[in-house]
Write an enzyme that holds these catalytic residues in place. Structure first.
Site: not given
Ligand SMILES: *[C@@H]1O[C@H](CO)[C@@H](O)[C@H](O)[C@H]1NC(C)=O
Ligand SMILES: *[C@@H]1O[C@H](CO)[C@@H](O)[C@H](O)[C@H]1NC(C)=O
Ligand SMILES: *[C@@H]1O[C@H](CO)[C@@H](O)[C@H](O)[C@H]1NC(C)=O
Length: 427
Positions: A208, A304, A371
C-alpha cells in the site's frame, strides 16, 4: 474472517491519519481490519485455531533517537522506529527490509490528526508479531523462501510514503514534521551498521503506501550495495493508478497532489518525468517504474478494494447509495458495476506493458477483491490462497526471486473467473 471488519470498527481511533475526509471511515476500516486481522492471527485467539502453531515472541520496537538530530522524526517530532529480527542459518546475511503502509495525509488537518496514532507518532507504537504475517513469518512452511532472513519492519509515521521533506504548522501553532525521506535514510543507515552493509542478498518490500515508498526508493536502496549483492524490490497493493473516477473527475490525483505539495516529495521523483509532467503525476507508479533499474516484482489485485473505494468510486463520485454495497463486497456488484471496476484491471495491465521487456521483473495481478496479500499467511501461501497460473503469491515471488523459473508476468481474467478467489474475505 467475515467478522473482522465489523469487530475492527469500534477499535478505530476517530482521529487517525486520513486518506481523505469523506472516505475516512472506509479507508480506515480497511486498514484497521487488515491490522486487526494480522493481530488476531498473530497474537490473538485465532492463531492456534487457524494454524495450530505456538505463537512466538513479539518483536521489540527500536527507536531511532539519534536520528532526531538529523531531523528524521515522525509527524509529531517523536523519533521514528523499526522492528528487527535477526536471520539465521544459511540466511544470516540475507536481509528483508519492509516499509509499513497506512494511507497518506495531504492536508494540515489530516496530518495533525495523524499525530494521535502510531501512523504519526512513535508514542503509540508497540512491539509487533511477525508470526502469521506472510512474507515476514518465520515459519518455513508458510514462508519457505524468506523465513530465516534478517527482517526489519520499518514503521510508517510521516503520512507521505517515506518521501516528504518539509515542515508545516498545525492550526494550534505546533510544528508538523514532514520528514519521511529522512526517516527512510536514517533507518537504512542504522541497519547498514547493524549488518545490512554486509548483506549478500537484500530485498526491499512494502504494501500500500509502503509499496509506493518501495517504488520510490528501490534504486536508491540498490545503489547502496556493490554489484555483487543481489538486491530486489517487491511491491504489494501499491500500484495506484492515475485514473478518473466514475464521475469523470481525477479526484484521487488532486488528493495525492495535496501530499506531494504539502510534504514536498519532489526530491524523490524521477527527473525524466519531471521535465514533462507535473510532480503529482510523477508520484504514480506507472511513471515511477519507467526509470527503475533494480529487479522488481509487483503484486496487486486488479480489483483492489482500497483503489475501488478511493480512486474509482470515491464518495464524492457517487453521492447516491447505489454503489455502497458493491464497494463493500464485490459479490454485491451487478454486471454494469463489474464492467466499471474492470477498468482498474485493464488499465493496470496496460501500465505494466513497459515491464514486459524488463527481464528480471515480474507481476502477479489477480482478480480477487483483496488488499495487501503478502503480509498475511492466508493470502500469501495457504491452501486456499489466491492462485494465478496455479501459483500462490509466495510461490510466484519465490520463483522470481530465486530465478527458479521465468518470472510470472500475469494478469488474471475478469472477475469472477478465478475460483481461487472464493475464499477471500470481503476485505
Ligand atoms: C562486515 O564484515 C566485515 C568483515 O568481516 C567486518 O569487519 C564488519 O564489522 C562487518 N560490518 C557489519 C556492519 O557487520
Ligand atoms: C447496476 O446498478 C446500477 C446502480 O444501482 C444501475 O444504475 C445499473 O442499471 C445496474 N445494472 C444492471 C445491469 O442491473
Ligand atoms: C497446482 O498446484 C498444486 C500444489 O502446488 C498441485 O498439487 C496441483 O497438481 C497443481 N495443479 C495443476 C492443474 O497443475
Amino acid at each position: 474472517m467475515d467478522m473482522v471488519p465489523a469487530s475492527a470498527e469500534p477499535l478505530l481511533h476517530p482521529e487517525q491519519c486520513q486518506l481523505r475526509p469523506s472516505d475516512h471511515r472506509r479507508w480506515w476500516v480497511l486498514v484497521a481490519a487488515a491490522l486487526l486481522l494480522m493481530l488476531l492471527v498473530t497474537v490473538g485467539p485465532l492463531r492456534p485455531m487457524l494454524f495450530g502453531v505456538p505463537q512466538s515472541e513479539p518483536v521489540a520496537l527500536i527507536l531511532l533517537t539519534a536520528a532526531q538530530e538529523k531531523g528524521a522524526v515522525c509527524l509529531d517530532g517523536t523519533p521514528p522506529g523499526y522492528h528487527l529480527q535477526r536471520g539465521s542459518g544459511d540466511s544470516s546475511s540475507s536481509w528483508h527490509i519492509h516499509l509499513q503502509g497506512g494511507g497518506w495525509c495531504g492536508t494540515v488537518n489530516d496530518c495533525s490528526n495523524c499525530r494521535m496514532s502510531d501512523l504519526g507518532s512513535s508514542k503509540f507504537m508497540k512491539p509487533i508479531q511477525f508470526t502469521g504475517a506472510g512474507i515476514l513469518s518465520s515459519d518455513h512452511l508458510q514462508n519457505p523462501d524468506f523465513y530465516n532472513w534478517n527482517k526489519a519492519y520499518v514503521r510508517y509515521c510521516d503520512g507521505a510514503s517515506f518521501s516528504g521533506d518539509a515542515e508545516g504548522q498545525a492550526e494550534d501553532g505546533t510544528i508538523l514534521h514532514f520528514r519521511g525521506l529522512r526517516i527512510y535514510q536514517a533507518v537504512i543507515d542504522e541497519l547498514m551498521e547493524k549488518g545490512l552493509a554486509n548483506a549478500t542478498q537484500a530485498i526491499l518490500t512494502g504494501c500500500s503506501a509502503g509499496g509506493l515508498a518501495t517504488f520510490v526508493h528501490c534504486d536508491d536502496f540498490s545503489a547502496r550495495f556493490s554489484h555483487k549483492v543481489s538486491v530486489k524490490c517487491l511491491v504489494d497493493a501499491g500500484f495506484i493508478l492515475d485514473v478518473k473516477d466514475i464521475s469523470g473527475q481525477r479526484s484521487f490525483r488532486s488528493l495525492y497532489g495535496g501530499v506531494v505539495h504539502l510534504q514536498n516529495v519532489r526530491q524523490v521523483l524521477p527527473k525524466d518525468c519531471l521535465t514533462n509532467k507535473e510532480p503529482t503525476e510523477c508520484f504514480f507508479p506507472a511513471e515511477l517504474i519507467k526509470s527503475i533499474h533494480t529487479p522488481m516484482f509487483i503484486v496487486n489485485s486488479g480489483y483492489d478494494p482500497a483503489q475501488i473505494r478511493n480512486v474509482i468510486v470515491p464518495a464524492s463520485s457517487a453521492p447516491d447509495k447505489s454503489w455502497l454495497s458493491c464497494k463493500d463486497n464485490i459479490r454485491n456488484c451487478n454486471s454494469t458495476q463489474i464492467d466499471v471496476l474492470d477498468g482498474l484491471r485493464t488499465t493496470m495491465a496496460d501500465a505494466l506493458k513497459v515491464v514486459k521487456d524488463k527481464e528480471d521483473w515480474g507481476f502477479f495481478i489477480d482478480s480477487c477483491f483483496t488488499h495487501c496479500q503478502m503480509v498475511l499467511d492466508v493470502s500469501w501461501n495457504s491452501h486456499n490462497s489466491p492462485r494465478l497460473g496455479n501459483k500462490t503469491v509466495a510461490e510466484a515471488v519465490g520463483d522470481w526471486h530465486h530465478g527458479r523459473t521465468q518470472g510470472v508476468k500475469e494478469v488474471d481474467c475478469k472477475y469472477p473467473c478465478n475460483p481461487t478467489c472464493n475464499s477471500q474475505s470481503p476485505l
